[in-house]
Design a protein around this motif. Structure first.
Motif, PDB file in Angstrom:
ATOM      1  N   ASP A  21     -62.822  -0.035  75.392  1.00 59.78           N
ATOM      2  CA  ASP A  21     -62.791   1.196  76.178  1.00 59.78           C
ATOM      3  C   ASP A  21     -61.516   1.246  77.018  1.00 59.78           C
ATOM      4  O   ASP A  21     -60.975   0.211  77.417  1.00 59.78           O
ATOM      5  CB  ASP A  21     -64.005   1.289  77.092  1.00 59.78           C
ATOM      6  N   ILE A  22     -61.056   2.460  77.277  1.00 57.80           N
ATOM      7  CA  ILE A  22     -59.851   2.650  78.084  1.00 57.80           C
ATOM      8  C   ILE A  22     -60.181   3.566  79.255  1.00 57.80           C
ATOM      9  O   ILE A  22     -60.960   4.521  79.112  1.00 57.80           O
ATOM     10  CB  ILE A  22     -58.708   3.249  77.236  1.00 57.80           C
ATOM     11  N   SER A  23     -59.644   3.272  80.419  1.00 54.22           N
ATOM     12  CA  SER A  23     -59.921   4.099  81.594  1.00 54.22           C
ATOM     13  C   SER A  23     -59.224   5.450  81.450  1.00 54.22           C
ATOM     14  O   SER A  23     -58.223   5.591  80.728  1.00 54.22           O
ATOM     15  CB  SER A  23     -59.439   3.406  82.867  1.00 54.22           C
ATOM     16  N   TYR A  24     -59.762   6.433  82.154  1.00 54.94           N
ATOM     17  CA  TYR A  24     -59.170   7.764  82.082  1.00 54.94           C
ATOM     18  C   TYR A  24     -57.735   7.742  82.601  1.00 54.94           C
ATOM     19  O   TYR A  24     -56.850   8.392  82.020  1.00 54.94           O
ATOM     20  CB  TYR A  24     -60.004   8.750  82.893  1.00 54.94           C
ATOM     21  N   ALA A  25     -57.492   6.995  83.671  1.00 52.04           N
ATOM     22  CA  ALA A  25     -56.148   6.935  84.253  1.00 52.04           C
ATOM     23  C   ALA A  25     -55.151   6.335  83.261  1.00 52.04           C
ATOM     24  O   ALA A  25     -54.030   6.847  83.097  1.00 52.04           O
ATOM     25  CB  ALA A  25     -56.173   6.125  85.547  1.00 52.04           C
TER      26      ALA A  25
ATOM     27  N   VAL B  25     -63.508  16.369  75.387  1.00 55.01           N
ATOM     28  CA  VAL B  25     -64.833  16.962  75.186  1.00 55.01           C
ATOM     29  C   VAL B  25     -65.025  17.348  73.723  1.00 55.01           C
ATOM     30  O   VAL B  25     -66.106  17.162  73.147  1.00 55.01           O
ATOM     31  CB  VAL B  25     -65.014  18.188  76.101  1.00 55.01           C
ATOM     32  N   GLY B  26     -63.961  17.872  73.087  1.00 52.26           N
ATOM     33  CA  GLY B  26     -64.055  18.232  71.677  1.00 52.26           C
ATOM     34  C   GLY B  26     -64.304  17.023  70.794  1.00 52.26           C
ATOM     35  O   GLY B  26     -65.137  17.074  69.879  1.00 52.26           O
TER      36      GLY B  26
ATOM     37  N   ILE C 163     -63.190   5.991  78.263  1.00 50.11           N
ATOM     38  CA  ILE C 163     -63.311   6.579  76.932  1.00 50.11           C
ATOM     39  C   ILE C 163     -63.349   5.456  75.905  1.00 50.11           C
ATOM     40  O   ILE C 163     -62.620   4.464  76.023  1.00 50.11           O
ATOM     41  CB  ILE C 163     -62.112   7.509  76.624  1.00 50.11           C
ATOM     42  N   GLY C 164     -64.203   5.597  74.901  1.00 44.49           N
ATOM     43  CA  GLY C 164     -64.285   4.608  73.834  1.00 44.49           C
ATOM     44  C   GLY C 164     -64.744   5.257  72.543  1.00 44.49           C
ATOM     45  O   GLY C 164     -65.171   6.415  72.528  1.00 44.49           O
TER      46      GLY C 164
ATOM     47  N   ARG D 196     -69.036   9.052  82.432  1.00 51.21           N
ATOM     48  CA  ARG D 196     -68.748   9.892  83.591  1.00 51.21           C
ATOM     49  C   ARG D 196     -69.385   9.324  84.848  1.00 51.21           C
ATOM     50  O   ARG D 196     -70.397   8.610  84.777  1.00 51.21           O
ATOM     51  CB  ARG D 196     -69.253  11.316  83.358  1.00 51.21           C
ATOM     52  N   ASP D 197     -68.798   9.662  86.000  1.00 54.29           N
ATOM     53  CA  ASP D 197     -69.384   9.244  87.270  1.00 54.29           C
ATOM     54  C   ASP D 197     -70.446  10.253  87.705  1.00 54.29           C
ATOM     55  O   ASP D 197     -70.754  11.208  86.969  1.00 54.29           O
ATOM     56  CB  ASP D 197     -68.300   9.086  88.338  1.00 54.29           C
ATOM     57  N   GLU D 198     -70.980  10.074  88.887  1.00 55.75           N
ATOM     58  CA  GLU D 198     -72.059  10.942  89.360  1.00 55.75           C
ATOM     59  C   GLU D 198     -71.598  12.389  89.510  1.00 55.75           C
ATOM     60  O   GLU D 198     -72.400  13.321  89.410  1.00 55.75           O
ATOM     61  CB  GLU D 198     -72.603  10.418  90.688  1.00 55.75           C
TER      62      GLU D 198
END
Length: 447
Positions: free
Chosen positions: A320-324, A357-358, A378-379, A369-371
């Motif tokens: 998995d890779i962070s969004y940042a 999202v697509g 993302i993975g 996602r967080d709260e």
């Protein structure tokens, strides 16, 4: 009215000008008189309500991708409107797609550094018997809905907080010059975007794309049809169009496309349980693959950005890779390829979230996602892993040749770096630099 450019006045000019062509110089330099003459000619055409055709890409793509816009003719048309000499002009973007392009072999040699051969009508006519006898498939021409250039300018001025009528754009001020350039640039990319909207993907482009985005060297006909059917669905889901052949079955359409491409581009393995096809000339076939890449450029950038983690292996969570981190990689690649591709105009943040999202809806990736609903990481999805990463690999392979080319260019430049203790400047001939790059490429692909 067709518009062409030529540094010289060719022998065929009388025949073409009698059909409405206008020959202009490729470069005007500082010739104010010539610039004024061309502007006056275009003003006269627009004032008279004549149809006026120009080729916004400025030439034919050597790679199959849509070229960045050339602003020369558009600049004259825009000036006609902004100056008030012409009340309005109606723009009608047109897309022309071919099943097979005759010049792809010549394009390949040009990309390898061979000088372009000057074209002339005599050569075409003398070799016409061979060219005209080829099976080149069909040509598909599509027209976008026409729109008012005056209304477009007014809309852009409103978006820039410059209501129409407030600023006198006929004044030669630095502020107006900047505003005019901004209008010209947005106009050019607006026309290209409209061309993309009505462009269709031909069967040959579907075949070339699938053959060059598979892991193996060959593919059976059943699997080829399955992947083409998947690609057709994805093209339409992205708002693209696929050339239609009435009620012809997909198998017949693909067979016709393979026949048009010919055995020089796509080979067939004999003696197997079913027909198995492979790319013979991957370089020429890439021309057809590049006809579809603009539809999936965002997905491709996200996929190769994720690959920095996927290639490390390990468990799914480890990949998995962070969004940042993903955003940083996508930003870098977008900047690297800003001259190669035409990106959506919504901005990086909006484009990235929409793309993620697509891909999640297509079950290629999973999002954590967080709260508050913001994306954390993302993975790859479990479904995509079970499918052998075939869709994820498709997006990666689409853009991978461009990444390899950039790496090759950077490596070649590093190889030309002079020693640290070198004091005087060193200049290297372009031909020598090209030969060095090709040598590096040959050794890299041979490893």
């Amino acid at each position: 009215m067709p518009v062409s450019t030529s540094p010289t006045y060719p022998r065929s000019a009388p025949a073409l000008t009698s059909q409405g062509s206008m020959w202009i110089r490729r470069s005007f330099g500082n010739d104010t008189l010539y610039t004024t003459l061309v502007q006056t000619y275009i003003d006269t055409l627009l004032q008279g309500g004549y149809n006026f055709e120009c080729f916004i890409e400025g030439g034919r793509s050597r790679t199959g991708k849509l070229l960045p816009p050339k602003f020369g003719i558009l600049s004259f048309v825009l000036d006609s409107i902004l100056s008030g000499r012409v009340n309005d002009a109606i723009i009608c973007p047109v897309s022309t797609q071919y099943d097979k392009v005759v010049e792809t072999e010549g394009y390949v040699t040009e990309l390898l550094g061979v000088p372009k051969k000057k074209e002339n009508l005599a050569d075409f006519l003398s070799g016409g018997s061979s060219i005209l006898s080829l099976k080149l498939g069909r040509v598909d021409v599509r027209f976008h809905e026409p729109w008012s250039l005056r209304r477009y300018i007014d809309d852009q001025l409103t978006k820039l907080n410059t209501p129409p009528g407030v600023r006198d754009l006929t004044l030669k001020t630095p502020e107006n010059a900047v505003l005019r350039q901004r209008l010209l640039r947005t106009l050019g990319y607006k026309v290209l975007s409209d061309i993309n909207d009505v462009s269709v993907v031909m069967p040959t482009a579907l075949i070339g794309t699938v053959l060059l985005t598979l892991r193996g060297r060959g593919v059976g006909k059943t699997e080829l049809l399955r992947r083409i059917e998947w690609l057709t669905t994805r093209v339409r889901a992205k708002g693209g169009r696929v050339a239609h052949f009435g009620n012809s079955p997909l198998a017949d359409v693909v067979s016709r496309g393979l026949e048009v491409l010919g055995k020089d581009l796509v080979g067939e393995v004999q003696g197997l349980a079913e027909p198995t096809y492979y790319a013979v000339d991957r370089f020429q076939l890439s021309f057809y693959r590049n006809m579809t890449i603009h539809l999936f450029i965002s997905e491709a950038l996200v996929s190769v950005s994720m690959y920095t983690r996927v290639k490390q292996g390990g468990g799914p969570a480890h990949q998995d890779i962070s969004y940042a981190a993903l955003r940083e990689q996508v930003l870098f690649l977008s900047s690297l390829f800003r001259g190669e591709f035409i990106f959506p105009s919504e901005g990086l943040e909006a484009n990235l979230e929409k793309t993620l999202v697509g891909l999640e809806n297509d079950r290629v990736i999973k999002l954590q996602r967080d709260e508050g609903g913001a994306i954390n990481s993302i993975g790859l999805s479990e479904e995509e892993r079970l499918a052998g990463r075939e869709n994820y690999d498709f997006y990666c392979f689409l853009i991978w040749p461009f990444i390899e080319s950039s790496w090759l260019a950077a490596t070649s430049l590093m190889g030309l770096t002079p020693p640290v203790d070198q004091k005087e400047e060193i200049w290297i001939e372009v031909a020598q630099a090209q030969n060095t790059a090709q040598l590096v490429s040959f050794r890299s692909t041979s490893l």
